[in-house]
Enzyme design. Structure first.
Site, PDB file in Angstrom:
ATOM      1  N   GLU A  35       0.869  -1.188   0.000  1.00 61.68           N
ATOM      2  CA  GLU A  35       0.000   0.000   0.000  1.00 61.68           C
ATOM      3  C   GLU A  35       0.898   1.228   0.000  1.00 61.68           C
ATOM      4  O   GLU A  35       1.739   1.386   0.887  1.00 61.68           O
ATOM      5  CB  GLU A  35      -0.924   0.034   1.224  1.00 61.68           C
ATOM      6  CG  GLU A  35      -1.863   1.242   1.176  1.00 61.68           C
ATOM      7  CD  GLU A  35      -2.725   1.467   2.425  1.00 61.68           C
ATOM      8  OE1 GLU A  35      -3.620   2.321   2.371  1.00 61.68           O
ATOM      9  OE2 GLU A  35      -2.477   0.802   3.450  1.00 61.68           O
ATOM     10  N   GLU A  60       4.970   4.675   3.599  1.00 58.49           N
ATOM     11  CA  GLU A  60       4.524   6.013   4.017  1.00 58.49           C
ATOM     12  C   GLU A  60       5.750   6.923   4.031  1.00 58.49           C
ATOM     13  O   GLU A  60       6.831   6.492   4.413  1.00 58.49           O
ATOM     14  CB  GLU A  60       3.859   5.909   5.405  1.00 58.49           C
ATOM     15  CG  GLU A  60       3.552   7.210   6.094  1.00 58.49           C
ATOM     16  CD  GLU A  60       2.701   8.168   5.271  1.00 58.49           C
ATOM     17  OE1 GLU A  60       1.644   7.783   4.760  1.00 58.49           O
ATOM     18  OE2 GLU A  60       3.128   9.340   5.129  1.00 58.49           O
ATOM     19  N   ASP A  87       9.687   7.943   0.089  1.00 50.53           N
ATOM     20  CA  ASP A  87       8.813   8.597  -0.879  1.00 50.53           C
ATOM     21  C   ASP A  87       8.658   7.663  -2.074  1.00 50.53           C
ATOM     22  O   ASP A  87       9.661   7.213  -2.641  1.00 50.53           O
ATOM     23  CB  ASP A  87       9.435   9.929  -1.315  1.00 50.53           C
ATOM     24  CG  ASP A  87       8.473  10.745  -2.162  1.00 50.53           C
ATOM     25  OD1 ASP A  87       7.791  10.153  -3.039  1.00 50.53           O
ATOM     26  OD2 ASP A  87       8.398  11.960  -1.958  1.00 50.53           O
ATOM     27  N   ASP A 108      -3.164  11.443  -2.040  1.00 45.07           N
ATOM     28  CA  ASP A 108      -3.229  12.900  -2.140  1.00 45.07           C
ATOM     29  C   ASP A 108      -3.642  13.264  -3.577  1.00 45.07           C
ATOM     30  O   ASP A 108      -3.041  12.769  -4.533  1.00 45.07           O
ATOM     31  CB  ASP A 108      -1.864  13.511  -1.827  1.00 45.07           C
ATOM     32  CG  ASP A 108      -1.475  13.286  -0.364  1.00 45.07           C
ATOM     33  OD1 ASP A 108      -2.387  13.069   0.462  1.00 45.07           O
ATOM     34  OD2 ASP A 108      -0.272  13.331  -0.050  1.00 45.07           O
ATOM     35  N   LYS A 112      -3.718  20.809  -8.381  1.00 42.98           N
ATOM     36  CA  LYS A 112      -3.196  21.773  -9.371  1.00 42.98           C
ATOM     37  C   LYS A 112      -2.562  21.038 -10.546  1.00 42.98           C
ATOM     38  O   LYS A 112      -1.807  20.081 -10.351  1.00 42.98           O
ATOM     39  CB  LYS A 112      -2.157  22.680  -8.723  1.00 42.98           C
ATOM     40  CG  LYS A 112      -2.779  23.598  -7.709  1.00 42.98           C
ATOM     41  CD  LYS A 112      -1.810  24.618  -7.197  1.00 42.98           C
ATOM     42  CE  LYS A 112      -2.546  25.514  -6.219  1.00 42.98           C
ATOM     43  NZ  LYS A 112      -1.747  25.919  -5.088  1.00 42.98           N
ATOM     44  N   ASP A 144     -12.218   9.453  -2.434  1.00 44.08           N
ATOM     45  CA  ASP A 144     -13.441  10.257  -2.345  1.00 44.08           C
ATOM     46  C   ASP A 144     -13.368  11.400  -3.361  1.00 44.08           C
ATOM     47  O   ASP A 144     -14.309  12.176  -3.478  1.00 44.08           O
ATOM     48  CB  ASP A 144     -13.553  10.883  -0.949  1.00 44.08           C
ATOM     49  CG  ASP A 144     -12.406  11.849  -0.718  1.00 44.08           C
ATOM     50  OD1 ASP A 144     -11.231  11.430  -0.862  1.00 44.08           O
ATOM     51  OD2 ASP A 144     -12.662  13.039  -0.446  1.00 44.08           O
ATOM     52  N   GLU A 182      -8.418   4.848   7.395  1.00 42.89           N
ATOM     53  CA  GLU A 182      -8.772   5.931   8.331  1.00 42.89           C
ATOM     54  C   GLU A 182      -9.580   7.034   7.617  1.00 42.89           C
ATOM     55  O   GLU A 182     -10.597   7.492   8.107  1.00 42.89           O
ATOM     56  CB  GLU A 182      -7.512   6.571   8.922  1.00 42.89           C
ATOM     57  CG  GLU A 182      -7.035   5.947  10.215  1.00 42.89           C
ATOM     58  CD  GLU A 182      -5.942   4.913  10.000  1.00 42.89           C
ATOM     59  OE1 GLU A 182      -5.545   4.677   8.835  1.00 42.89           O
ATOM     60  OE2 GLU A 182      -5.492   4.320  11.003  1.00 42.89           O
ATOM     61  N   TYR A 183      -9.106   7.425   6.434  1.00 40.67           N
ATOM     62  CA  TYR A 183      -9.802   8.488   5.692  1.00 40.67           C
ATOM     63  C   TYR A 183     -11.200   8.035   5.283  1.00 40.67           C
ATOM     64  O   TYR A 183     -12.147   8.811   5.292  1.00 40.67           O
ATOM     65  CB  TYR A 183      -8.990   8.897   4.463  1.00 40.67           C
ATOM     66  CG  TYR A 183      -8.001  10.011   4.742  1.00 40.67           C
ATOM     67  CD1 TYR A 183      -6.957   9.822   5.646  1.00 40.67           C
ATOM     68  CD2 TYR A 183      -8.118  11.249   4.124  1.00 40.67           C
ATOM     69  CE1 TYR A 183      -6.050  10.822   5.908  1.00 40.67           C
ATOM     70  CE2 TYR A 183      -7.206  12.269   4.389  1.00 40.67           C
ATOM     71  CZ  TYR A 183      -6.178  12.046   5.283  1.00 40.67           C
ATOM     72  OH  TYR A 183      -5.284  13.054   5.550  1.00 40.67           O
ATOM     73  N   GLU A 184     -11.293   6.776   4.913  1.00 37.53           N
ATOM     74  CA  GLU A 184     -12.577   6.235   4.453  1.00 37.53           C
ATOM     75  C   GLU A 184     -13.625   6.275   5.570  1.00 37.53           C
ATOM     76  O   GLU A 184     -14.781   6.587   5.320  1.00 37.53           O
ATOM     77  CB  GLU A 184     -12.351   4.794   3.969  1.00 37.53           C
ATOM     78  CG  GLU A 184     -13.577   4.162   3.357  1.00 37.53           C
ATOM     79  CD  GLU A 184     -13.245   2.811   2.720  1.00 37.53           C
ATOM     80  OE1 GLU A 184     -12.049   2.473   2.601  1.00 37.53           O
ATOM     81  OE2 GLU A 184     -14.187   2.112   2.332  1.00 37.53           O
TER      82      GLU A 184
HETATM   83  C1  LIG Z   1      -4.658  11.378   2.298  1.00 32.66           C
HETATM   84  S1  LIG Z   1      -3.620  10.322   3.185  1.00 32.66           S
HETATM   85  C2  LIG Z   1      -4.477   8.748   3.137  1.00 32.66           C
HETATM   86  C3  LIG Z   1      -3.934   7.803   4.156  1.00 32.66           C
HETATM   87  C4  LIG Z   1      -4.559   6.379   4.142  1.00 32.66           C
HETATM   88  N1  LIG Z   1      -4.249   5.694   2.904  1.00 32.66           N
HETATM   89  C5  LIG Z   1      -6.030   6.420   4.354  1.00 32.66           C
HETATM   90  O1  LIG Z   1      -6.789   6.180   3.384  1.00 32.66           O
HETATM   91  O2  LIG Z   1      -6.464   6.677   5.479  1.00 32.66           O
HETATM   92  C6  LIG Z   1      -2.300  10.060   2.040  1.00 32.66           C
HETATM   93  C7  LIG Z   1      -1.058   9.495   2.689  1.00 32.66           C
HETATM   94  O3  LIG Z   1      -0.131   9.184   1.674  1.00 32.66           O
HETATM   95  C8  LIG Z   1       1.161   9.606   2.047  1.00 32.66           C
HETATM   96  N2  LIG Z   1       1.871   9.864   0.788  1.00 32.66           N
HETATM   97  C9  LIG Z   1       1.550  10.784  -0.128  1.00 32.66           C
HETATM   98  N3  LIG Z   1       2.406  10.761  -1.155  1.00 32.66           N
HETATM   99  C10 LIG Z   1       3.304   9.781  -0.865  1.00 32.66           C
HETATM  100  C11 LIG Z   1       4.450   9.288  -1.530  1.00 32.66           C
HETATM  101  N4  LIG Z   1       4.860   9.830  -2.697  1.00 32.66           N
HETATM  102  N5  LIG Z   1       5.147   8.291  -0.964  1.00 32.66           N
HETATM  103  C12 LIG Z   1       4.749   7.752   0.232  1.00 32.66           C
HETATM  104  N6  LIG Z   1       3.668   8.197   0.922  1.00 32.66           N
HETATM  105  C13 LIG Z   1       2.954   9.189   0.372  1.00 32.66           C
HETATM  106  C14 LIG Z   1       0.912  10.861   2.860  1.00 32.66           C
HETATM  107  O4  LIG Z   1       1.979  11.185   3.724  1.00 32.66           O
HETATM  108  C15 LIG Z   1      -0.355  10.474   3.611  1.00 32.66           C
HETATM  109  O5  LIG Z   1      -0.060   9.839   4.840  1.00 32.66           O
END
Ligand SMILES: C[S@@+](CC[C@H](N)C(=O)[O-])C[C@H]1O[C@@H](n2cnc3c(N)ncnc32)[C@H](O)[C@@H]1O
Length: 205
Positions: A35, A60, A87, A108, A112, A144, A182-184
């Site tokens: 994931e 993450e 990353d 995310d 933009k 979403d 969590e977001y869901e």
């Molecule tokens: C909006 S949150 C959603 C978290 C989780 N998947 C959920 O649905 O509850 C997006 C997560 O992805 C991580 N993230 C975003 N871009 C990333 C990347 N390029 N590499 C690793 N993690 C990333 C962010 O730090 C954040 O914790």
């Protein structure tokens, strides 16, 4: 999601047996599911507990977030789960033809246009997913965000992915076996529409 200055986060991450710096495989040949952007880890932890014959890695990019997943793991031993902090831009330097399934949950949206390459379904990431996938590239995403969903549909179909499952309103459809993130939880409690897409790209290798 960014939780700033979680005290002791770095030390906790360094001490945890769930965290790996590089991928050297598990002690079996079971399929590998990852994931990307796991946040606080609810989804990947529950998925790993329910599927002991699949190996899972949660990825993450922030210490301050991954440490929240470690809090949940303090009292449990889940041998088929590891977590990595990096990353995803570097994902093709971590894995090499080892991954079976990629989950992108509530990624995310980078609304933009000038940031669209950062979306986890942009052609830049799709190229990387080819390199890390064992055979066919298999992606399951939930969001979403309608714009991210439409962008992803376009990007994936432009890149010869086949849709094998799609929902324009997951909570109105049959959601048997759905594991919430969590977001869901937050969005669905709010009555927001949740989109789901499962695709596969058959690689000729
Ligand atoms: C909006 S949150 C959603 C978290 C989780 N998947 C959920 O649905 O509850 C997006 C997560 O992805 C991580 N993230 C975003 N871009 C990333 C990347 N390029 N590499 C690793 N993690 C990333 C962010 O730090 C954040 O914790």
């Amino acid at each position: 999601m960014r939780l700033k200055n979680v005290k002791g986060a770095k030390e906790k991450i360094e001490a945890s047996s769930y965290i790996i710096q590089e991928y050297k495989g598990f002690e079996n040949d079971n399929p590998l599911h990852i994931e990307i952007g796991m946040g606080k880890g609810k989804f990947i932890i529950e998925k790993a507990i329910k599927n002991p014959n699949i190996n899972f890695i949660g990825i993450e990019k922030f210490d301050s977030v991954i440490v929240r997943a470690l809090d949940k793991l303090e009292q449990v031993d889940i041998p088929n789960l590891k977590l990595m902090r990096f990353d995803a831009l570097n994902i093709d330097s971590i894995f090499n033809k080892q991954v079976d399934t990629i989950y992108l949950n509530f990624s995310d949206p980078w609304p933009k246009k000038r940031h669209q390459d950062r979306r986890l379904t942009s052609p830049i990431f799709l190229e990387k997913y080819k390199k890390i996938s064992k055979k066919d590239v298999h992606i399951v995403m939930k969001t979403d965000n309608r714009n991210l969903f439409e962008y992803s549909l376009q990007s994936l179909t432009d890149n010869r992915y086949k849709i094998i499952n799609i929902s324009l309103n997951l909570y109105q459809d049959d959601i048997k076996d759905n594991i919430q993130t969590e977001y869901e939880v937050r969005f669905s409690n709010n009555g927001d529409i949740i989109y789901m897409l499962e695709v596969i790209q058959i690689l000729d290798i």
